[in-house]
Design an enzyme around this catalytic site. Structure first.
Site, PDB file in Angstrom:
ATOM      1  N   TYR A  71       0.834  -1.202   0.000  1.00  0.00           N
ATOM      2  CA  TYR A  71       0.000   0.000   0.000  1.00  0.00           C
ATOM      3  C   TYR A  71       0.870   1.254   0.000  1.00  0.00           C
ATOM      4  CZ  TYR A  71      -3.831   3.160   0.807  1.00  0.00           C
ATOM      5  OH  TYR A  71      -4.750   4.159   0.645  1.00  0.00           O
ATOM      6  N   PHE A 123      -7.566  21.782 -24.288  1.00  0.00           N
ATOM      7  CA  PHE A 123      -7.868  20.356 -24.398  1.00  0.00           C
ATOM      8  C   PHE A 123      -9.087  20.102 -23.513  1.00  0.00           C
ATOM      9  CE2 PHE A 123      -7.838  15.882 -23.371  1.00  0.00           C
ATOM     10  CZ  PHE A 123      -7.966  15.396 -24.653  1.00  0.00           C
ATOM     11  N   THR A 124      -9.915  19.175 -23.927  1.00  0.00           N
ATOM     12  CA  THR A 124     -11.233  18.963 -23.294  1.00  0.00           C
ATOM     13  C   THR A 124     -11.156  18.811 -21.771  1.00  0.00           C
ATOM     14  OG1 THR A 124     -11.010  16.608 -23.802  1.00  0.00           O
ATOM     15  CG2 THR A 124     -12.225  17.957 -25.392  1.00  0.00           C
ATOM     16  N   ASP A 214       1.648  20.521 -20.203  1.00  0.00           N
ATOM     17  CA  ASP A 214       0.964  19.243 -20.426  1.00  0.00           C
ATOM     18  C   ASP A 214       1.946  18.413 -21.239  1.00  0.00           C
ATOM     19  OD1 ASP A 214      -0.447  17.076 -21.318  1.00  0.00           O
ATOM     20  OD2 ASP A 214      -2.319  18.177 -21.583  1.00  0.00           O
ATOM     21  N   LYS A 257      -0.118   7.986 -23.318  1.00  0.00           N
ATOM     22  CA  LYS A 257       0.330   8.340 -24.668  1.00  0.00           C
ATOM     23  C   LYS A 257       1.830   8.052 -24.787  1.00  0.00           C
ATOM     24  CE  LYS A 257      -3.651  10.776 -24.252  1.00  0.00           C
ATOM     25  NZ  LYS A 257      -4.454  10.741 -23.028  1.00  0.00           N
ATOM     26  N   ARG A 381     -13.429  15.788 -33.539  1.00  0.00           N
ATOM     27  CA  ARG A 381     -12.745  16.843 -32.783  1.00  0.00           C
ATOM     28  C   ARG A 381     -13.187  18.166 -33.402  1.00  0.00           C
ATOM     29  NH1 ARG A 381     -10.337  14.712 -27.970  1.00  0.00           N
ATOM     30  NH2 ARG A 381     -12.559  14.934 -27.734  1.00  0.00           N
ATOM     31  N   PHE A 448     -19.090  15.045 -25.847  1.00  0.00           N
ATOM     32  CA  PHE A 448     -18.710  14.195 -26.976  1.00  0.00           C
ATOM     33  C   PHE A 448     -18.620  12.728 -26.612  1.00  0.00           C
ATOM     34  CE2 PHE A 448     -14.374  13.733 -25.437  1.00  0.00           C
ATOM     35  CZ  PHE A 448     -14.218  14.869 -24.659  1.00  0.00           C
TER      36      PHE A 448
HETATM   37  N1  F0G Z   1      -3.864  16.261 -22.149  1.00  0.00           N
HETATM   38  C1  F0G Z   1      -3.850  15.899 -23.436  1.00  0.00           C
HETATM   39  C2  F0G Z   1      -3.101  16.721 -24.432  1.00  0.00           C
HETATM   40  C3  F0G Z   1      -4.553  14.754 -23.841  1.00  0.00           C
HETATM   41  O1  F0G Z   1      -4.543  14.399 -25.122  1.00  0.00           O
HETATM   42  C4  F0G Z   1      -5.256  13.995 -22.866  1.00  0.00           C
HETATM   43  C5  F0G Z   1      -6.028  12.830 -23.246  1.00  0.00           C
HETATM   44  C6  F0G Z   1      -5.226  14.428 -21.540  1.00  0.00           C
HETATM   45  C7  F0G Z   1      -4.507  15.561 -21.214  1.00  0.00           C
HETATM   46  C8  F0G Z   1      -5.975  13.708 -20.448  1.00  0.00           C
HETATM   47  O2  F0G Z   1      -5.331  12.541 -20.124  1.00  0.00           O
HETATM   48  O3  F0G Z   1      -6.982  10.772 -20.772  1.00  0.00           O
HETATM   49  O4  F0G Z   1      -5.046  10.274 -19.277  1.00  0.00           O
HETATM   50  O5  F0G Z   1      -6.953  11.618 -18.451  1.00  0.00           O
HETATM   51  N2  F0G Z   1      -6.325  12.582 -24.437  1.00  0.00           N
HETATM   52  C9  F0G Z   1      -7.021  11.423 -24.926  1.00  0.00           C
HETATM   53  C10 F0G Z   1      -7.224  11.577 -26.398  1.00  0.00           C
HETATM   54  C11 F0G Z   1      -8.260  11.062 -24.188  1.00  0.00           C
HETATM   55  O6  F0G Z   1      -7.880  10.701 -26.992  1.00  0.00           O
HETATM   56  O7  F0G Z   1      -6.709  12.526 -27.005  1.00  0.00           O
HETATM   57  P1  F0G Z   1      -6.129  11.221 -19.633  1.00  0.00           P
END
Ligand code: F0G
Length: 456
Positions: A71, A123-124, A214, A257, A381, A448
């Site tokens: 843990y 970014f979303t 990021d 990624k 997108r 989305f």
């Molecule tokens: N920042 C970027 C630039 C991303 O592309 C993503 C995720 C995140 C943050 C968030 O990270 O998914 O590990 O919580 N992108 C994915 C995509 C979902 O399909 O582009 P996460």
């Protein structure tokens, strides 16, 4: 030699299944014309995302067996911490289950209600967490990023004038940090130059403002710097990555990624005070500060992924495979975002389907049509991803209305890319038959992912 191939060989395979056209149309209708709602087993080639869809190496899988599932104080944490310090150069590490876990922590710690967070395109999930913390995101990317046809080599760059005028307008005390992404996902996987990040550092230093990177695809960004920026041709990817990070104060990371894993992320910072707060908050939302919602084996796989991600032959093949698909599409006359980015090829739905107005969701329509044609799954997108303005409640109308064909790392061969290119070209031939969609269900957050549509 001209020919290039995968810098690995295949040790384990996963069979793919292909449905008939009628079956795919049925599945699409059941999924509300949203590729996020399809079942994976109904997909032939899955280019929805490069997130968590990577193939791990034998070295990573071997590391999984060395998971220390204590843990507290797992040895895999210390190895990850040491590798993060070695490759990214920050002092302190807080693991999280994935990128948005880290975005949540840093947004809560640094943003006060009424603050403004400038960034090189939204970014979303990043913007969602900034807004939930009471902040307002302000896009300060260069104008070229919003033009899918501009061939600027570093379309991810921050426009320093836009950034400085925001700071002067709202006051430096209302700007907790600059949210800098490298590469820029929503712009088409476009890189930021070393010159630009250095300039952002100089400008923000004058105002006492932090820069939070990021770093999700910062290794891919380093490849573009090596390829395009004078003075970097003879540096290693690892050296470029570390120099880039050195101009920032910390990072959020989605290990799903660049780091070649299926799950994992972290927050890294240099400031001890912020680290203490993050380490305390993480136990509320993710898990103890030495595992942050991950198993010990996941930490190990991510630590090893860091070592593989910066290997020159790996990253070169990675980016060139994306380019291979993009160039095939260009040969068919398909409109795509240029220059071709690091993780995906983005179809320009505005030019692909000029007869469909943006509020009939051209990119969503196109993603559905590609799946119906061949079982290839892509992602919208555009206007659906951009969501609604929290103040007016109207759709945001982004300049970029794109479909992303995202390439998982080390998963598909160039023969798969040929199939994808052929399918997109076939849909392009028949594009006039498409007429758009109507949204029939819309969730509150990040719509989305779960929105449903019907054909018009
Ligand atoms: N920042 C970027 C630039 C991303 O592309 C993503 C995720 C995140 C943050 C968030 O990270 O998914 O590990 O919580 N992108 C994915 C995509 C979902 O399909 O582009 P996460």
């Amino acid at each position: 030699r001209k020919a290039w191939a995968e810098p690995y060989r295949i040790k384990m395979v996963e069979p793919l299944r292909m449905l008939s056209r009628e079956e795919r149309e049925q599945k699409l209708s059941e999924a509300g014309y949203n590729t996020f709602l399809l079942r994976s087993e109904d997909v032939y080639i899955d280019l929805l995302t490069d997130s968590g869809t990577n193939a791990m190496s034998d070295y990573q899988w071997a590391g999984m067996m060395l998971g220390d599932e204590a843990y507290a104080g797992s040895r895999n944490f210390y190895y990850l911490e040491a590798n993060m310090q070695k490759y990214y150069g920050y002092k302190y590490l807080v693991p999280t289950h994935q990128g948005r876990g880290a975005e949540h922590l840093i947004s809560r710690i640094l943003i006060k209600p009424g603050d403004f967070i400038p960034g090189n395109m939204y970014f979303t999930t990043t913007r969602q967490h900034q807004e939930l913390a009471g902040g307002t995101f302000v896009d300060v990317i260069i104008d070229e990023a919003h033009d899918p046809a501009s061939t600027h080599p570093f379309k991810g760059n921050v426009d320093l004038d836009k950034l400085e005028s925001l700071i002067k307008k709202v006051g430096a005390e209302k700007v907790p940090y600059v949210s800098l992404a490298a590469t820029v996902n929503m712009a088409g996987g476009q890189p930021v130059s070393m010159e630009n990040v250095r300039a952002v550092r100089e400008l923000t230093a004058r105002y006492g403002i932090r820069v939070i990177l990021d770093a999700t695809r910062a290794v891919e960004n380093a490849f573009f710097i090596k390829e395009r920026e004078p003075g970097y041709q003879h540096k290693t990817i690892a050296e470029i990555l570390k120099e880039f990070c050195s101009y920032t104060d910390g990072c959020t990371m989605s290990g799903k990624k660049d780091l070649l894993v299926n799950i994992g992320g972290f927050l890294a910072v240099n400031d001890e005070e912020i680290f203490q707060q993050a380490r305390n908050l993480v136990v509320v939302y993710e898990g103890l500060h030495t595992y942050g919602g991950l198993a010990g084996r996941d930490l190990e796989a991510m630590a090893r992924g860091m070592e593989e991600a910066v290997q020159e032959d790996y990253i070169r093949h990675r980016v060139l495979q994306v380019r291979y698909l993009g160039e095939k599409l260009q040969q068919h006359g398909v409109p795509i975002v240029v220059p071709i980015g690091g993780h995906a090829v983005f179809l320009d739905a505005k030019r692909f389907l000029p007869h469909i107005p943006q509020d009939r969701f051209p990119a969503q329509t196109l993603a559905a049509a590609i799946y119906a044609d061949s079982g290839v799954r892509s992602m919208e997108r555009g206007i659906v991803s951009a969501g609604r303005d929290p103040k007016t409640g109207d759709h945001r109308y982004p300049k970029l209305e794109l479909v992303r064909l995202t390439i998982p790392r080390r998963v598909y061969t160039n023969a798969h890319m040929d199939v994808v290119a052929e399918s997109v070209a076939a849909v392009y031939q028949e594009r006039e038959k498409l007429s758009g969609l109507r949204m029939v269900y819309e969730p509150t957050y990040l719509r989305f992912f779960q929105a449903r549509f019907e054909p018009l």
